[in-house]
Design a protein around this motif. Structure first.
Motif, PDB file in Angstrom:
ATOM      1  N   GLU A 152       0.861  -1.185   0.000  1.00 16.06           N
ATOM      2  CA  GLU A 152       0.000   0.000   0.000  1.00 16.06           C
ATOM      3  C   GLU A 152       0.892   1.227   0.000  1.00 16.06           C
ATOM      4  N   GLY A 153       0.457   2.278  -0.678  1.00 20.39           N
ATOM      5  CA  GLY A 153       1.289   3.476  -0.693  1.00 20.39           C
ATOM      6  C   GLY A 153       0.637   4.630  -1.425  1.00 20.39           C
ATOM      7  N   THR A 154       1.438   5.664  -1.665  1.00 21.67           N
ATOM      8  CA  THR A 154       0.973   6.853  -2.366  1.00 21.67           C
ATOM      9  C   THR A 154       1.809   7.076  -3.620  1.00 21.67           C
ATOM     10  N   TRP A 155       1.246   7.816  -4.579  1.00 24.90           N
ATOM     11  CA  TRP A 155       1.985   8.189  -5.775  1.00 24.90           C
ATOM     12  C   TRP A 155       1.573   9.600  -6.189  1.00 24.90           C
ATOM     13  N   THR A 156       2.363  10.198  -7.052  1.00 26.12           N
ATOM     14  CA  THR A 156       2.120  11.588  -7.452  1.00 26.12           C
ATOM     15  C   THR A 156       1.908  11.667  -8.966  1.00 26.12           C
ATOM     16  N   PRO A 157       0.665  11.867  -9.402  1.00 27.49           N
ATOM     17  CA  PRO A 157       0.415  12.028 -10.839  1.00 27.49           C
ATOM     18  C   PRO A 157       0.981  13.358 -11.341  1.00 27.49           C
ATOM     19  N   SER A 158       1.513  13.344 -12.542  1.00 30.30           N
ATOM     20  CA  SER A 158       2.174  14.542 -13.062  1.00 30.30           C
ATOM     21  C   SER A 158       1.861  14.719 -14.548  1.00 30.30           C
ATOM     22  N   GLY A 183       3.809   8.880 -13.803  1.00 30.23           N
ATOM     23  CA  GLY A 183       4.084   8.661 -12.380  1.00 30.23           C
ATOM     24  C   GLY A 183       3.328   7.516 -11.752  1.00 30.23           C
ATOM     25  N   LEU A 184       2.675   6.662 -12.584  1.00 27.96           N
ATOM     26  CA  LEU A 184       1.980   5.502 -12.010  1.00 27.96           C
ATOM     27  C   LEU A 184       2.956   4.681 -11.148  1.00 27.96           C
ATOM     28  N   PRO A 185       2.506   4.073 -10.031  1.00 26.36           N
ATOM     29  CA  PRO A 185       3.433   3.430  -9.073  1.00 26.36           C
ATOM     30  C   PRO A 185       4.117   2.167  -9.595  1.00 26.36           C
ATOM     31  N   GLN A 237       0.779  -5.314 -23.216  1.00 27.29           N
ATOM     32  CA  GLN A 237      -0.518  -5.767 -23.715  1.00 27.29           C
ATOM     33  C   GLN A 237      -0.814  -5.126 -25.063  1.00 27.29           C
ATOM     34  N   ALA A 238      -1.629  -5.817 -25.841  1.00 23.12           N
ATOM     35  CA  ALA A 238      -2.063  -5.278 -27.125  1.00 23.12           C
ATOM     36  C   ALA A 238      -2.955  -4.071 -26.905  1.00 23.12           C
ATOM     37  N   ALA A 239      -3.082  -3.256 -27.910  1.00 19.03           N
ATOM     38  CA  ALA A 239      -3.802  -1.991 -27.771  1.00 19.03           C
ATOM     39  C   ALA A 239      -5.225  -2.186 -27.262  1.00 19.03           C
ATOM     40  N   GLY A 240      -5.900  -3.177 -27.792  1.00 21.33           N
ATOM     41  CA  GLY A 240      -7.286  -3.348 -27.394  1.00 21.33           C
ATOM     42  C   GLY A 240      -7.479  -3.972 -26.028  1.00 21.33           C
ATOM     43  N   ALA A 241      -6.394  -4.489 -25.425  1.00 22.76           N
ATOM     44  CA  ALA A 241      -6.515  -5.183 -24.141  1.00 22.76           C
ATOM     45  C   ALA A 241      -5.995  -4.355 -22.976  1.00 22.76           C
ATOM     46  N   ARG A 242      -5.579  -3.121 -23.246  1.00 21.96           N
ATOM     47  CA  ARG A 242      -5.016  -2.306 -22.176  1.00 21.96           C
ATOM     48  C   ARG A 242      -6.094  -1.834 -21.220  1.00 21.96           C
ATOM     49  N   ALA A 243      -5.685  -1.668 -19.951  1.00 23.88           N
ATOM     50  CA  ALA A 243      -6.635  -1.272 -18.919  1.00 23.88           C
ATOM     51  C   ALA A 243      -7.001   0.194 -19.066  1.00 23.88           C
ATOM     52  N   ALA A 272       3.485  -1.533 -20.981  1.00 23.80           N
ATOM     53  CA  ALA A 272       4.829  -1.606 -20.391  1.00 23.80           C
ATOM     54  C   ALA A 272       5.349  -0.225 -20.031  1.00 23.80           C
ATOM     55  N   ALA A 273       4.518   0.580 -19.364  1.00 28.87           N
ATOM     56  CA  ALA A 273       4.890   1.961 -19.041  1.00 28.87           C
ATOM     57  C   ALA A 273       4.263   2.375 -17.720  1.00 28.87           C
ATOM     58  N   THR A 274       4.630   3.568 -17.257  1.00 28.43           N
ATOM     59  CA  THR A 274       4.040   4.149 -16.044  1.00 28.43           C
ATOM     60  C   THR A 274       3.248   5.395 -16.406  1.00 28.43           C
ATOM     61  N   THR A 275       2.748   5.429 -17.620  1.00 26.82           N
ATOM     62  CA  THR A 275       1.971   6.578 -18.100  1.00 26.82           C
ATOM     63  C   THR A 275       0.608   6.117 -18.585  1.00 26.82           C
ATOM     64  N   ALA A 276      -0.341   7.078 -18.626  1.00 23.94           N
ATOM     65  CA  ALA A 276      -1.693   6.803 -19.116  1.00 23.94           C
ATOM     66  C   ALA A 276      -2.176   8.005 -19.931  1.00 23.94           C
TER      67      ALA A 276
END
Length: 429
Positions: A305-311, A353-355, A361-367, A391-395
């Protein structure tokens, strides 16, 4: 036998013939005295040979007596000085009522020496006897002190109730305690091995069903600790509690862990909760700060459990910028808020900044993460969502500005834009 009428001092034998030899004896008197002496010598010899002769306080000094058999003779207070006594057989009683009048300082045998007592004695002596070589005893030995190595071929033929040593012995008793390898036991049973190996060796059958163990009451089904007895079928260490018994692990006499008779492992609780799992805890389960990933699909290898900082990057300034997460295995739940003050050179659609790095994953299967609330967006929208990159920490924010059939990247951030979002995604590990 009247040989005692003669004096051991030659000059004192002056009695009248045949009891002595005074000066000026007649020839007939000399003959009578010699004949008397011959008879006395023959009488003594016959007595020794026939076993009817009793020697009182004899003294044998120096020399060697070889090949003599003494049978049924009594030696009273004998003194043998500097002599070697070699006999093919010696039958009789050796010893004395007190150590001061009849004690052996050294008794040595080149072969096995056997002492046999017809009647067991309950008396003790205070003498110090040293026997060098083999000693076989048929009967009982009673002594106030016994120092040495004691044993027997079988327990029935030679058992001891107490064996005491005063000089660094391998086996000793002291004030009700027993020491093995120490003469000063500090507990009821002290076993000291040097080097520290095989402190306690318990043998058992070599069959797979034979177990060498320590039993705590010696009955069937008792609590035991032990190993298998040498068989290859079950070479494990076992702790075997009695029927309906439990295993308790204590610290300072306080129960810290329990394995109960139903197989429940209790870490903290002392009694299992009904309808609960096999493992029950009182304070939770901790995982390492750095995940130790496991390949087994049924193994939980991480919780965090923790915190993160979106940027938004660039020189964007914020009125609010926060995020929280929970990770269970590879599943990550996140929530975040971006409240822009001034957008500056920051991105209008990409949040970083995702934790945890997302899975490939393929494009259509991404969350996608749901947008729960938005205010003052830079564009008019009818639908928006936060779409994770592979495979990244971005959205990336994607949506539809008006009626349409396809989602696309949409710039929603500007000065004063406030957005809340949450959801789950699959991490790479």
């Amino acid at each position: 036998m009247a040989y005692t009428k003669y004096s051991l001092t030659p000059a004192n034998n002056t009695a009248a013939p045949p009891d002595g030899a005074p000066e000026g004896m007649l020839p007939s008197a000399v003959n009578d005295t010699m004949r008397d002496m011959m008879a006395q010598i023959r009488d003594v010899g016959d007595g020794v040979r026939d076993g009817t002769y009793t020697m009182t306080a004899p003294k044998i000094t120096g020399g060697t007596i070889t090949g003599v058999t003494l049978t049924g003779n009594t030696l009273t207070n004998p003194v043998i000085t500097g002599a070697t006594l070699t006999t093919s057989a010696f039958n009789g009683t050796v010893g004395a009522t007190t150590a001061s009048t009849g004690a052996f300082t050294t008794l040595t045998s080149n072969g096995a020496t056997t002492f046999t007592a017809g009647t067991a004695s309950t008396s003790t002596t205070t003498g110090t006897n040293v026997i060098t070589g083999g000693l076989g005893v048929s009967g009982r030995i009673n002594a106030a002190n016994f120092d040495g190595i004691v044993g027997a071929n079988t327990a029935a033929a030679g058992s001891f109730t107490t064996v005491t040593s005063t000089t660094g012995a391998n086996f000793a008793t002291s004030s009700g305690s027993v020491g093995i390898g120490t003469s000063s036991p500090s507990a009821a049973l002290s076993v000291i091995a040097s080097p520290m190996v095989n402190q306690l060796l318990i043998g058992a059958s070599t069959a797979d069903s034979g177990y060498g163990s320590i039993s705590f009451n010696g009955t069937s089904g008792a609590t035991r600790i032990g190993f298998t007895g040498g068989g290859t079928g079950d070479p494990n260490l076992y702790y075997d509690a009695a029927t309906s018994g439990i295993h308790q692990f204590r610290v300072n006499n306080a129960i810290k862990m329990v394995l109960d008779s139903n197989g429940n492992l209790l870490l903290g609780p002392t009694t299992a909760r009904a309808n609960a799992g096999d493992v029950q805890v009182s304070k939770g389960i901790s995982f390492p700060a750095t995940q130790s990933a496991q390949s087994d699909a049924n193994t939980l290898d991480d919780y965090e459990e923790g915190t993160w900082t979106p940027s938004l990057g660039g020189n964007t300034t914020y009125n609010g910028q926060s995020g929280n997460y929970i990770k269970i295995g590879k599943m990550v739940y996140v929530e975040g808020n971006v409240f822009v003050n001034s957008i500056g050179t920051g991105s209008t659609s990409l949040v970083s900044g995702l934790p945890f790095t997302s899975a490939t994953q393929a494009a259509g299967a991404r969350a996608t993460l749901s947008v729960n609330y938005f205010n003052s967006t830079a564009s008019n929208v009818t639908y928006i969502a936060l779409y994770l990159n592979s495979a990244a920490t971005t959205a990336q924010f994607q949506g539809i500005a008006a009626a349409g059939t396809t989602m696309s990247t949409i710039g929603i951030f500007g000065n004063s834009t406030d957005v809340y979002f949450s959801g789950c995604y699959y991490a790479s590990s």
